[in-house]
Design a protein around this motif. Structure first.
Motif, PDB file in Angstrom:
ATOM      1  N   LEU A 104      34.092  36.310  35.561  1.00 49.52           N
ATOM      2  CA  LEU A 104      33.175  36.073  36.675  1.00 49.52           C
ATOM      3  C   LEU A 104      33.775  36.567  37.977  1.00 49.52           C
ATOM      4  CD1 LEU A 104      30.712  34.691  38.068  1.00 49.52           C
ATOM      5  CD2 LEU A 104      32.092  32.604  38.142  1.00 49.52           C
ATOM      6  N   GLU A 105      35.026  36.191  38.225  1.00 49.15           N
ATOM      7  CA  GLU A 105      35.685  36.575  39.474  1.00 49.15           C
ATOM      8  C   GLU A 105      35.696  38.091  39.660  1.00 49.15           C
ATOM      9  OE1 GLU A 105      40.247  37.162  41.051  1.00 49.15           O
ATOM     10  OE2 GLU A 105      39.861  35.861  39.329  1.00 49.15           O
ATOM     11  N   MET A 106      36.199  38.806  38.663  1.00 47.33           N
ATOM     12  CA  MET A 106      36.437  40.237  38.845  1.00 47.33           C
ATOM     13  C   MET A 106      35.173  41.076  38.698  1.00 47.33           C
ATOM     14  SD  MET A 106      40.173  40.530  37.036  1.00 47.33           S
ATOM     15  CE  MET A 106      39.917  39.263  35.817  1.00 47.33           C
ATOM     16  N   LEU A 107      34.281  40.662  37.801  1.00 51.84           N
ATOM     17  CA  LEU A 107      33.037  41.402  37.631  1.00 51.84           C
ATOM     18  C   LEU A 107      32.168  41.288  38.876  1.00 51.84           C
ATOM     19  CD1 LEU A 107      31.165  42.990  35.737  1.00 51.84           C
ATOM     20  CD2 LEU A 107      30.312  40.807  34.871  1.00 51.84           C
ATOM     21  N   LEU A 108      32.019  40.077  39.380  1.00 55.68           N
ATOM     22  CA  LEU A 108      31.203  39.878  40.578  1.00 55.68           C
ATOM     23  C   LEU A 108      31.877  40.489  41.802  1.00 55.68           C
ATOM     24  CD1 LEU A 108      28.640  38.667  41.708  1.00 55.68           C
ATOM     25  CD2 LEU A 108      29.822  36.492  41.973  1.00 55.68           C
ATOM     26  N   ALA A 109      33.212  40.370  41.891  1.00 57.77           N
ATOM     27  CA  ALA A 109      33.921  40.936  43.037  1.00 57.77           C
ATOM     28  C   ALA A 109      33.766  42.450  43.084  1.00 57.77           C
ATOM     29  CB  ALA A 109      35.398  40.561  42.979  1.00 57.77           C
ATOM     30  N   ALA A 150      41.220  32.202  52.322  1.00 56.72           N
ATOM     31  CA  ALA A 150      41.877  32.342  51.027  1.00 56.72           C
ATOM     32  C   ALA A 150      41.222  33.429  50.187  1.00 56.72           C
ATOM     33  CB  ALA A 150      41.859  31.011  50.278  1.00 56.72           C
ATOM     34  N   PHE A 151      39.928  33.668  50.415  1.00 54.77           N
ATOM     35  CA  PHE A 151      39.237  34.752  49.716  1.00 54.77           C
ATOM     36  C   PHE A 151      39.892  36.096  50.011  1.00 54.77           C
ATOM     37  CE2 PHE A 151      35.913  38.064  49.968  1.00 54.77           C
ATOM     38  CZ  PHE A 151      35.595  38.139  48.614  1.00 54.77           C
ATOM     39  N   LEU A 170      26.418  36.056  46.795  1.00 58.54           N
ATOM     40  CA  LEU A 170      27.183  35.293  45.807  1.00 58.54           C
ATOM     41  C   LEU A 170      28.682  35.455  46.020  1.00 58.54           C
ATOM     42  CD1 LEU A 170      25.106  36.188  42.613  1.00 58.54           C
ATOM     43  CD2 LEU A 170      24.880  34.163  44.063  1.00 58.54           C
ATOM     44  N   GLU A 171      29.082  35.757  47.224  1.00 62.59           N
ATOM     45  CA  GLU A 171      30.495  36.036  47.480  1.00 62.59           C
ATOM     46  C   GLU A 171      31.389  34.858  47.138  1.00 62.59           C
ATOM     47  OE1 GLU A 171      32.855  36.768  51.550  1.00 62.59           O
ATOM     48  OE2 GLU A 171      31.352  38.292  51.123  1.00 62.59           O
ATOM     49  N   GLN A 172      30.912  33.638  47.406  1.00 61.69           N
ATOM     50  CA  GLN A 172      31.748  32.467  47.124  1.00 61.69           C
ATOM     51  C   GLN A 172      31.957  32.229  45.633  1.00 61.69           C
ATOM     52  OE1 GLN A 172      30.851  28.756  49.000  1.00 61.69           O
ATOM     53  NE2 GLN A 172      31.571  29.419  50.991  1.00 61.69           N
ATOM     54  N   MET A 173      31.120  32.822  44.788  1.00 59.48           N
ATOM     55  CA  MET A 173      31.327  32.693  43.339  1.00 59.48           C
ATOM     56  C   MET A 173      32.640  33.355  42.929  1.00 59.48           C
ATOM     57  SD  MET A 173      28.856  31.093  41.706  1.00 59.48           S
ATOM     58  CE  MET A 173      28.717  31.807  40.073  1.00 59.48           C
ATOM     59  N   VAL A 174      33.035  34.394  43.644  1.00 61.91           N
ATOM     60  CA  VAL A 174      34.317  35.036  43.376  1.00 61.91           C
ATOM     61  C   VAL A 174      35.450  34.067  43.664  1.00 61.91           C
ATOM     62  CG1 VAL A 174      35.817  36.974  43.962  1.00 61.91           C
ATOM     63  CG2 VAL A 174      33.327  37.288  43.920  1.00 61.91           C
ATOM     64  N   VAL A 175      35.330  33.335  44.764  1.00 65.37           N
ATOM     65  CA  VAL A 175      36.388  32.408  45.168  1.00 65.37           C
ATOM     66  C   VAL A 175      36.518  31.265  44.167  1.00 65.37           C
ATOM     67  CG1 VAL A 175      37.213  30.925  47.025  1.00 65.37           C
ATOM     68  CG2 VAL A 175      35.927  32.986  47.571  1.00 65.37           C
ATOM     69  N   ILE A 176      35.412  30.683  43.752  1.00 67.54           N
ATOM     70  CA  ILE A 176      35.506  29.522  42.860  1.00 67.54           C
ATOM     71  C   ILE A 176      36.033  29.909  41.490  1.00 67.54           C
ATOM     72  CG2 ILE A 176      33.141  29.632  41.935  1.00 67.54           C
ATOM     73  CD1 ILE A 176      33.058  26.572  42.217  1.00 67.54           C
ATOM     74  N   GLY A 177      35.695  31.114  41.017  1.00 70.03           N
ATOM     75  CA  GLY A 177      36.250  31.555  39.741  1.00 70.03           C
ATOM     76  C   GLY A 177      37.755  31.717  39.800  1.00 70.03           C
ATOM     77  N   GLN A 187      25.727  24.800  46.361  1.00 71.82           N
ATOM     78  CA  GLN A 187      25.005  25.818  45.603  1.00 71.82           C
ATOM     79  C   GLN A 187      25.958  26.671  44.769  1.00 71.82           C
ATOM     80  OE1 GLN A 187      23.183  28.935  47.953  1.00 71.82           O
ATOM     81  NE2 GLN A 187      21.451  29.090  46.532  1.00 71.82           N
ATOM     82  N   THR A 188      27.131  26.973  45.331  1.00 74.94           N
ATOM     83  CA  THR A 188      28.125  27.746  44.586  1.00 74.94           C
ATOM     84  C   THR A 188      28.598  26.981  43.362  1.00 74.94           C
ATOM     85  OG1 THR A 188      28.861  28.825  46.628  1.00 74.94           O
ATOM     86  CG2 THR A 188      30.374  28.853  44.764  1.00 74.94           C
ATOM     87  N   TRP A 189      28.840  25.695  43.498  1.00 79.74           N
ATOM     88  CA  TRP A 189      29.256  24.872  42.371  1.00 79.74           C
ATOM     89  C   TRP A 189      28.176  24.828  41.286  1.00 79.74           C
ATOM     90  CZ3 TRP A 189      33.557  22.393  40.684  1.00 79.74           C
ATOM     91  CH2 TRP A 189      34.654  22.364  41.560  1.00 79.74           C
ATOM     92  N   THR A 190      26.924  24.771  41.710  1.00 79.00           N
ATOM     93  CA  THR A 190      25.828  24.742  40.734  1.00 79.00           C
ATOM     94  C   THR A 190      25.797  26.019  39.911  1.00 79.00           C
ATOM     95  OG1 THR A 190      24.536  23.353  42.238  1.00 79.00           O
ATOM     96  CG2 THR A 190      23.347  24.463  40.455  1.00 79.00           C
ATOM     97  N   TYR A 191      25.877  27.177  40.575  1.00 75.64           N
ATOM     98  CA  TYR A 191      25.889  28.456  39.864  1.00 75.64           C
ATOM     99  C   TYR A 191      27.109  28.550  38.937  1.00 75.64           C
ATOM    100  CZ  TYR A 191      22.265  30.135  43.104  1.00 75.64           C
ATOM    101  OH  TYR A 191      21.112  30.303  43.815  1.00 75.64           O
ATOM    102  N   PHE A 192      28.244  28.064  39.408  1.00 76.28           N
ATOM    103  CA  PHE A 192      29.463  28.148  38.617  1.00 76.28           C
ATOM    104  C   PHE A 192      29.356  27.314  37.342  1.00 76.28           C
ATOM    105  CE2 PHE A 192      33.806  26.527  37.704  1.00 76.28           C
ATOM    106  CZ  PHE A 192      34.390  27.733  37.378  1.00 76.28           C
ATOM    107  N   LEU A 193      28.806  26.118  37.449  1.00 80.87           N
ATOM    108  CA  LEU A 193      28.661  25.269  36.268  1.00 80.87           C
ATOM    109  C   LEU A 193      27.709  25.894  35.256  1.00 80.87           C
ATOM    110  CD1 LEU A 193      28.540  21.716  37.928  1.00 80.87           C
ATOM    111  CD2 LEU A 193      30.441  22.777  36.702  1.00 80.87           C
ATOM    112  N   VAL A 194      26.656  26.555  35.729  1.00 82.07           N
ATOM    113  CA  VAL A 194      25.743  27.245  34.815  1.00 82.07           C
ATOM    114  C   VAL A 194      26.471  28.374  34.099  1.00 82.07           C
ATOM    115  CG1 VAL A 194      23.672  28.675  34.694  1.00 82.07           C
ATOM    116  CG2 VAL A 194      23.686  26.620  36.121  1.00 82.07           C
TER     117      VAL A 194
END
Length: 640
Positions: free
Chosen positions: A116-121, A258-259, A403-410, A462-469
């Motif tokens: 998730l991190e690298m593909l989305l980034a 940190a991103f 969806l930039e924050q999805m990279v951070v949470i991954g 919202q980022t946490w919700t997408y991440f859990l899915v």
């Protein structure tokens, strides 16, 4: 154990004892290459913008402290990455570390987060690259046809520049990493020169008055900025509202910063391609992160010193605006050039790391095994094409910039497992050689896990919700495919079935033969695959648990410690070996050689005793000589 989802991979297996030449990566990196790799992914266009955005919206001039806090948190995580990379120097990074420390299911979860991190980034940065490239063409006065203007620099939908840069870099990686490495060296050197020029010129316009007040007074956050998990928890407990600036604003800016530092962990994915990886990987991780923090701090100090934070426009090119206000508008073109180069290197390193993680997971059977195929240059070309193709599709079909924050949470999710993995391996495998050790590991690990968890709580609900899915989808894929196709499960199942296939003991009264006379043990049919004696003897048998059972063989009587044997129930000749890049079997004496401690006895048969007769004929032509032109007939078959 074979069907257990929490089965753990032995460190000896994770480091490549079972991987044949078809699944080997070519050694291409040295310490300086790893430093360039880290600078390439951690320093992008954000270095020219993130300090101004956070100063204008969240922290004011105290954003400098936010950079230090984020850097210290990432440095804590980097220390644990360095120790695990020195113990398990493989391409999977945190995925492989979790496999040996916690088990297969947790390894899959971490690997899925890394994908998730690298593909989305890669998709996000490709879109940003298109925007900056279109801006650079405009600033340099390059005419763009009207039909092309609607196809470049678009935040969503089809974008020709984003498509082109991804196709170019994926093609480069699929043909050989050396070409990509030379290109990376050139671009990283160029952008570091640009950053140095920006800092030197900007400091000439430095005004200390712009740093006051250093910590602006706290105020409520703007509407529509998004509620973080921490805000939701505090609001439910204390009925407070989100705030910016003040001390809370300094802390709140750290997760976004940190991103910018995320990427040092990707250096660990190059371990299998690195010369002397246990030593060079820790050096590359730590040195590149420290250099990155210094460069980001230099740009941040320059920016907040050139212009007051309340005059910055976070929606525009903040650093270029600061130079325009200072009368050095020509620096805007230099920044455009540095931004394009910086984002190019970020995409390149992200694709390299994504390819290696996919390669490692498919090699272990959790993804289709065909993706682990390498061509003659030692590059996982199938993993490169599939990973790059997924990034291209995502960049062209999804509004990835939102969806930039999805990279951070991954990334932060993977960071949680690395300090815990260090503690788990120190408890379970204290015998492992650790070229790099984290000082005061229990305390440092607690600090690292707490700091990373705090950064994750500062991400949006919202980022946490997408991440859990995303993670739920990953667990479903593992249960349907990965659990059944796992190579570790297959090997464990085969090992458990080995004793059932051995013939039953049937004494025949044949003469007893000592270890010095060669040949299999007394009693009947030979031990399966025995290569230590003079060959099969139809009148002798193998007795499980007896003196010739390798699983129960006593220690070497001459004091040489036996090597670790992770496959105790498998005959030695059927155990896979580390063939290395030359496709040759591992050289050396067998694991129970009673004369290993005294080479003279093997050569001359000297010092005979009744218990240890002369050694002539004990190992008749058992090992290949240097002048062998082909592999010996007993070469082990590689099950991977």
């Amino acid at each position: 154990m074979g069907n257990n989802m929490f089965r753990r991979m032995p460190v000896e297996q994770a480091t490549g004892q079972l991987y044949g030449g078809r699944h080997r990566l070519r050694v291409a990196f040295r310490t300086r290459d790893l430093i360039v790799l880290g600078l390439g992914v951690m320093i992008g266009a954000g270095i020219f913008k993130i300090a101004g955005v956070q100063a204008a919206t969240t922290a004011g001039p105290a954003v400098i402290l936010s950079f230090v806090i984020a850097g210290l948190v990432c440095l804590l995580a980097a220390l644990f990455y360095a120790e695990l990379a020195s113990v398990v120097p493989v391409a999977g990074s945190a995925y492989s570390y979790s496999y040996v420390a916690f088990g297969e299911l947790w390894a899959w979860v971490v690997g899925w987060a890394l994908i998730l991190e690298m593909l989305l980034a890669a998709s996000v940065v490709a879109r940003a690259w298109s925007v900056f490239a279109a801006q650079a063409l405009s600033d340099f006065g390059v005419p763009v046809p009207s039909w092309l203007a609607d196809l470049i620099g678009q935040p969503k939908g089809f974008d020709l520049f984003a498509l082109g840069i991804l196709l170019l870099l994926v093609s480069m990686l699929a043909t050989g990493s050396r070409l990509g490495l030379r290109t990376l060296w050139f671009m990283v050197l160029a952008k570091v020169i640009v950053i140095g020029l920006v800092i030197c010129v900007g400091l000439t316009f430095f005004d200390p008055g712009n740093l006051t007040p250093f910590v602006p007074e706290a105020r409520p956050a703007a509407e529509g900025s998004g509620q973080t998990v921490l805000d939701a928890v505090l609001g439910a407990v204390t009925d407070s509202t989100p705030q910016v600036f003040g001390i809370w604003g300094v802390l709140a800016a750290a997760p976004a910063i940190a991103f910018a530092y995320i990427g040092f962990d990707l250096i660990a994915t190059a371990a299998e391609e690195t010369e002397n990886a246990p030593r060079n990987i820790p050096r590359g991780i730590i040195i590149s992160l420290v250099l990155t923090v210094v460069l980001y701090l230099g740009v941040a100090v320059t920016m907040v010193g050139m212009i007051s934070y309340d005059k910055l426009d976070p929606s525009g090119p903040v650093l270029a605006v600061a130079f325009d206000a200072a009368g050095a508008s020509v620096m805007g073109k230099v920044i455009d050039l540095g931004a394009v180069l910086g984002l190019t290197t970020v995409i390149l390193v992200l694709l390299i790391a994504l390819t290696r993680v996919v390669f490692s997971m498919s090699r272990d059977g959790l993804l289709p095994r065909g993706l682990a195929e390498t061509h003659r240059y030692g590059v996982p070309f199938r993993a490169a094409w599939v990973s790059g193709g997924a990034a291209i599709v995502m960049s062209q079909t999804i509004d990835v910039l939102t969806l930039e924050q999805m990279v951070v949470i991954g990334t932060l999710f993977a960071f949680l497992f690395v300090p815990a993995g260090v503690l788990a391996l120190r408890r379970d495998r204290p015998d492992l050689h650790r070229p790099f050790r984290v000082p005061a590991a229990p305390l440092t690990a607690a600090l690292a896990i707490g700091a990373v968890a705090w950064l994750m709580l500062n991400l949006k609900v919202q980022t946490w919700t997408y991440f859990l899915v995303w993670m739920a989808l990953g667990v479903l894929i593992y249960l349907v495919y990965g659990r059944r196709k796992s190579q570790l499960r297959r090997l464990l199942t085969e090992e458990q079935a080995v004793p059932a296939r051995r013939p039953a003991a049937a004494p025949t009264g044949s003469a007893v033969r000592g270890p010095g006379a060669g040949g299999p043990p007394p009693g009947g049919a030979p031990y399966p695959g025995d290569r230590y004696g003079s060959g099969p003897q139809p009148t002798e048998t193998y007795s499980p648990g007896g003196p010739y059972d390798r699983a129960a063989r006593p220690a070497d009587p001459f004091g040489a410690p036996p090597p670790p044997r992770p496959y105790l129930s498998q005959p030695y000749s059927s155990r896979p070996t580390d063939t290395g890049p030359q496709q040759r079997p591992r050289q050396g004496p067998p694991p129970h050689d009673p004369y290993a401690a005294d080479p003279y006895r093997r050569q001359s048969g000297g010092y005979p005793t009744p218990e240890h007769p002369p050694a002539q004929g004990l190992y008749p032509r058992d090992y290949p000589r240097e002048d062998d032109q082909q592999d010996p007939p007993y070469r082990d078959r590689n099950p991977w």
